[in-house]
Motif scaffolding. Structure first.
Motif, PDB file in Angstrom:
ATOM      1  N   ILE A  93       0.782  -1.261   0.166  1.00 15.25           N
ATOM      2  CA  ILE A  93      -0.185   0.164  -0.136  1.00 15.25           C
ATOM      3  C   ILE A  93       0.631   1.357  -0.171  1.00 15.25           C
ATOM      4  CG2 ILE A  93      -1.815   1.349   1.374  1.00 15.25           C
ATOM      5  CD1 ILE A  93      -2.697  -1.219   2.365  1.00 15.25           C
ATOM      6  N   ALA A  99      -5.420   5.073   1.099  1.00 12.18           N
ATOM      7  CA  ALA A  99      -5.531   4.075   2.242  1.00 12.18           C
ATOM      8  C   ALA A  99      -4.915   4.126   3.494  1.00 12.18           C
ATOM      9  CB  ALA A  99      -5.321   2.485   1.604  1.00 12.18           C
ATOM     10  N   VAL A 296      -7.658  -6.086   1.932  1.00 15.78           N
ATOM     11  CA  VAL A 296      -7.092  -5.326   0.451  1.00 15.78           C
ATOM     12  C   VAL A 296      -6.728  -6.577  -0.374  1.00 15.78           C
ATOM     13  CG1 VAL A 296      -6.341  -3.379   1.942  1.00 15.78           C
ATOM     14  CG2 VAL A 296      -4.698  -5.277   1.360  1.00 15.78           C
TER      15      VAL A 296
END
Length: 375
Positions: A93, A99, A296
């Motif tokens: 990420i 996020a 995710v």
């Protein structure tokens, strides 16, 4: 994050885990006995091994208690931030992604992180060691992986069940640091502590007892509510069996979906340990954050409503005490972390079985192997 650290943590709480650590390390540095507390009262006790006493002793060198506590809070907050950054790296990420602040917001809103800071305990460092262990295992830096694990075990044995991960992959290198570091630290602490023998004579038997306060394990909840011991034993065995089956079915993910395997297997194992051990406290759930972050990933086993109801159970800050319905409110207040740990194991096991017995969904496990349907 600033609110949790500067306001909630600095304000503190009736529960103060750091007070016992500070007092014990001061006695240790003065050459006096460390294990001198009255274990019959419900106040926080100093239950750390001599190895932890040595590692935590620098905080006892600070003459002013208030400053020592603030530094301890800041240290744990930085450890939690570092752990989240490592997990973001593990899950690929980007720091510029929307996020990233969302994850930080979610993490610092959990009961686990909030009360770790408010109660001022060392679980922030344990969380950082867990994240570092996962990253190093994933990057095949196996010798280095033993260092954060060994450091965590030297302070408290909470993460010991996660050594199952390299064991299942027949990776022996992490065990060197994981065993050597706590042994060396324990030997040093034993030699420097004037009453090191008391750790085995007094503390170890106390920790094996089931207490009926601040204890969300099956045994603790059963003792508090007067549930028959045979029923509690049956439930503990059932949890072990469910967790073992889930770990076995998760083995199919270890090659093609390694991050998912590491995080989900660790979550199942740790939730089971919280349930079946003599002591399970809600803020231990911090180590389940990697499990919930697997949402995710496309193959995640927590992309369903039941998993997030479970997460509410073991992450929520909500208080359920009720003036109108006192018994039912107390029931929910004491049992929602227990319910959450149990539900997350059941949910993951059901999803695994659902995928395992469906030929098409088995591609989620081993996509490199052709199924009969694909053939």
């Amino acid at each position: 994050m600033i609110h949790r650290v500067v306001i909630r943590a600095v304000n503190g709480s009736v529960t103060n885990d750091f007070g016992t650590v500070y007092a014990a390390t001061r006695r240790f540095l003065d050459g006096g006995p460390v294990y001198v507390e009255n274990l019959q009262v419900v106040d926080p006790h100093y239950l750390y091994a001599p190895s932890a006493t040595v590692l935590l002793s620098p905080f006892g060198m600070i003459d002013m208690y208030t400053y020592a506590r603030w530094i301890f809070i800041a240290f744990n907050a930085l450890c939690i931030i570092g752990a989240v950054l490592l997990l973001l790296r593990l899950f690929k990420i980007s720091l510029s992604s929307y996020a990233t602040p969302a994850v930080f917001l979610a993490v610092f809103c959990t009961e686990s992180v909030t009360n770790t800071l408010v109660f001022t305990n060392i679980n922030g460092l344990i969380f950082l060691c867990q994240a570092a262990f996962f990253v190093l295992l994933h990057e095949r830096r196996l010798w280095a992986a033993g260092i954060p694990m060994g450091l965590s075990l030297a302070i408290k044995p909470m993460l010991a069940p996660l050594l199952l991960l390299p064991l299942l992959r027949r990776q022996w290198q992490p065990f060197v640091g994981a065993v050597a570091i706590p042994l060396v630290a324990f030997a040093a602490g034993w030699w420097l502590t004037s009453d090191g023998k008391s750790y085995f004579d007094i503390i170890t038997p106390y920790m094996s007892e089931v207490r009926d306060y601040y204890n969300s394990s099956l045994a603790g909840a059963g003792l508090y509510f007067g549930v028959p011991e045979p029923l509690i034993l049956a439930l503990r065995i059932l949890v072990i069996v469910m967790a073992a089956v889930a770990v076995y079915l998760l083995m199919g993910y270890r090659h093609n979906h390694e991050v998912l395997w590491l995080s989900t297997t660790s979550g199942v194992v740790m939730a089971a340990v919280f349930l079946v051990s003599s002591l399970g406290q809600m803020y231990y759930s911090m180590v389940l954050i990697p499990l919930m972050l697997t949402v995710v990933l496309r193959e995640s086993l927590v992309r369903n409503a039941a998993a997030w109801v479970a997460a509410y159970g073991f992450f929520t800050m909500d208080m359920w005490e009720s003036e109108r319905w006192p018994f039912h409110g107390r029931l929910v207040e004491f049992l929602h972390p227990t319910f959450g740990w149990l539900l997350i194991i059941v949910t993951i096991l059901v999803v695994l079985l659902w995928r395992y017995f469906d030929p098409e969904r088995r591609q989620h496990i081993t996509p490199s192997v052709k199924t009969p349907a694909a053939t």
